[in-house]
Design a protein around this motif. Structure first.
Motif, PDB file in Angstrom:
ATOM      1  N   ILE A  89       0.943  -1.183  -0.103  1.00 59.37           N
ATOM      2  CA  ILE A  89       0.057   0.040   0.002  1.00 59.37           C
ATOM      3  C   ILE A  89       1.089   1.254   0.097  1.00 59.37           C
ATOM      4  N   SER A  90       0.858   1.963  -1.133  1.00 61.80           N
ATOM      5  CA  SER A  90       1.838   2.986  -1.436  1.00 61.80           C
ATOM      6  C   SER A  90       2.026   4.230  -0.155  1.00 61.80           C
ATOM      7  N   TYR A  91       0.801   4.413   0.492  1.00 62.44           N
ATOM      8  CA  TYR A  91       0.712   5.326   1.487  1.00 62.44           C
ATOM      9  C   TYR A  91       0.856   4.827   3.039  1.00 62.44           C
ATOM     10  N   TYR A  92       1.292   3.596   2.971  1.00 62.90           N
ATOM     11  CA  TYR A  92       1.448   3.048   4.211  1.00 62.90           C
ATOM     12  C   TYR A  92       3.151   3.010   4.412  1.00 62.90           C
ATOM     13  N   ASN A  93       3.524   4.379   5.243  1.00 66.28           N
ATOM     14  CA  ASN A  93       5.156   4.346   5.072  1.00 66.28           C
ATOM     15  C   ASN A  93       5.748   4.194   6.348  1.00 66.28           C
ATOM     16  N   TRP A  94       4.882   3.925   7.399  1.00 65.31           N
ATOM     17  CA  TRP A  94       5.450   3.324   8.636  1.00 65.31           C
ATOM     18  C   TRP A  94       4.489   2.594   9.150  1.00 65.31           C
ATOM     19  N   VAL A  95       4.725   1.236   9.439  1.00 65.81           N
ATOM     20  CA  VAL A  95       3.682   0.303   9.749  1.00 65.81           C
ATOM     21  C   VAL A  95       4.267  -0.435  11.090  1.00 65.81           C
ATOM     22  N   GLY A  96       3.598  -0.456  12.102  1.00 67.50           N
ATOM     23  CA  GLY A  96       4.019  -1.162  13.310  1.00 67.50           C
ATOM     24  C   GLY A  96       2.764  -1.395  14.309  1.00 67.50           C
ATOM     25  N   PHE A  97       3.432  -2.193  15.367  1.00 71.63           N
ATOM     26  CA  PHE A  97       2.422  -2.566  16.484  1.00 71.63           C
ATOM     27  C   PHE A  97       2.985  -2.126  17.733  1.00 71.63           C
ATOM     28  N   TYR A  98       2.207  -1.638  18.575  1.00 72.45           N
ATOM     29  CA  TYR A  98       2.296  -1.275  20.075  1.00 72.45           C
ATOM     30  C   TYR A  98       1.476  -2.191  20.960  1.00 72.45           C
ATOM     31  N   GLY A 121      -3.414  -3.838  22.337  1.00 72.86           N
ATOM     32  CA  GLY A 121      -2.478  -3.175  21.762  1.00 72.86           C
ATOM     33  C   GLY A 121      -3.068  -2.520  20.296  1.00 72.86           C
ATOM     34  N   GLN A 122      -2.319  -2.421  19.338  1.00 75.62           N
ATOM     35  CA  GLN A 122      -2.742  -1.544  17.998  1.00 75.62           C
ATOM     36  C   GLN A 122      -1.596  -1.792  17.139  1.00 75.62           C
ATOM     37  N   ILE A 123      -2.410  -1.680  15.978  1.00 76.80           N
ATOM     38  CA  ILE A 123      -1.442  -1.244  14.696  1.00 76.80           C
ATOM     39  C   ILE A 123      -1.702   0.005  14.575  1.00 76.80           C
ATOM     40  N   ASP A 124      -0.445   0.653  13.998  1.00 78.54           N
ATOM     41  CA  ASP A 124      -0.337   2.060  13.910  1.00 78.54           C
ATOM     42  C   ASP A 124       0.408   2.394  12.429  1.00 78.54           C
ATOM     43  N   ILE A 125      -0.176   3.176  11.679  1.00 75.06           N
ATOM     44  CA  ILE A 125       0.320   3.325  10.229  1.00 75.06           C
ATOM     45  C   ILE A 125       0.366   4.681  10.262  1.00 75.06           C
ATOM     46  N   ASP A 126       1.513   5.291   9.629  1.00 73.77           N
ATOM     47  CA  ASP A 126       1.963   6.707   9.200  1.00 73.77           C
ATOM     48  C   ASP A 126       1.868   6.930   7.940  1.00 73.77           C
ATOM     49  N   SER A 127       1.654   7.856   7.516  1.00 75.54           N
ATOM     50  CA  SER A 127       1.598   8.089   5.778  1.00 75.54           C
ATOM     51  C   SER A 127       2.327   9.419   5.507  1.00 75.54           C
ATOM     52  N   HIS A 128       3.031   9.474   4.489  1.00 71.90           N
ATOM     53  CA  HIS A 128       3.526  11.012   4.139  1.00 71.90           C
ATOM     54  C   HIS A 128       2.805  11.773   3.292  1.00 71.90           C
ATOM     55  N   VAL A 129       1.540  11.284   3.244  1.00 69.99           N
ATOM     56  CA  VAL A 129       0.357  12.008   2.289  1.00 69.99           C
ATOM     57  C   VAL A 129      -0.486  12.369   3.310  1.00 69.99           C
ATOM     58  N   ILE A 130      -1.252  13.861   2.825  1.00 70.56           N
ATOM     59  CA  ILE A 130      -2.475  13.947   3.985  1.00 70.56           C
ATOM     60  C   ILE A 130      -3.678  13.451   3.383  1.00 70.56           C
ATOM     61  N   ASP A 131      -4.243  12.838   4.495  1.00 72.10           N
ATOM     62  CA  ASP A 131      -5.502  12.557   4.232  1.00 72.10           C
ATOM     63  C   ASP A 131      -6.069  11.091   3.271  1.00 72.10           C
ATOM     64  N   PRO A 132      -5.116  10.376   3.456  1.00 67.37           N
ATOM     65  CA  PRO A 132      -5.128   9.147   2.606  1.00 67.37           C
ATOM     66  C   PRO A 132      -6.026   7.935   3.018  1.00 67.37           C
TER      67      PRO A 132
END
Length: 151
Positions: free
Chosen positions: A36-45, A120-131
């Motif tokens: 997924i192109s806009y999933y730039n950081w994917v991790g679990f806490y 816990g949770q899955i956390d995803i950061d994107s370098h795109v606004i509002d994807p």
């Protein structure tokens, strides 16, 4: 639809018998990041209920200093308390946001439940606004349902 195509891959990856839970979660993060192109950081806490903190688990993306997050702090900490998905279209508009990197523009966090308990949770950061859309939320809920079977 990419999410529908990814579902069997997620299941196959998580049911592999030759890997540890940590390896499976890391492979899952890599699959999502690569697919997924806009999933730039994917991790679990993962939550430590006694200390009311979240601890970084497997992830793929830029290194982070945020290895321990108190409940209530930032987006992840808020999800630990609310037990609700949290989609942030633009992180610069959030007051209670922990900045990981200036490249992060948006974030989605989906809680991980095992036997009704938020572990816990899955956390995803994107370098795109509002994807992120409702389709991302439903897909990540599916992912977490599958992940919960590992616990």
């Amino acid at each position: 639809m990419i999410f529908e195509n990814l579902k069997p891959k997620v299941v196959n990856l998580l049911t592999a018998t030759d890997k540890t839970r940590e390896e499976k979660l890391l492979d899952l993060c890599q699959l999502l990041s690569d697919s997924i192109s806009y999933y730039n950081w994917v991790g679990f806490y993962f939550a430590q209920a006694e200390t009311k903190t979240l601890h970084l688990g497997p992830y793929v993306g830029a290194p982070t200093d945020h290895t321990v997050i108190p409940f209530g702090k930032g987006i992840c900490g808020q999800v630990a308390e609310s037990n609700q998905n949290f989609v942030v279209p633009d992180v610069s508009a959030q007051d209670n946001y922990i900045a990981c990197s200036f490249t992060v523009k948006s974030e989605i966090v989906v809680p991980l439940f095992v036997n009704g308990i938020n572990i816990g949770q899955i956390d995803i950061d994107s370098h795109v606004i509002d994807p992120f859309t409702e389709l991302d939320e439903r897909f990540l809920e599916f992912v977490n349902q599958e992940v919960s079977k590992l616990f």
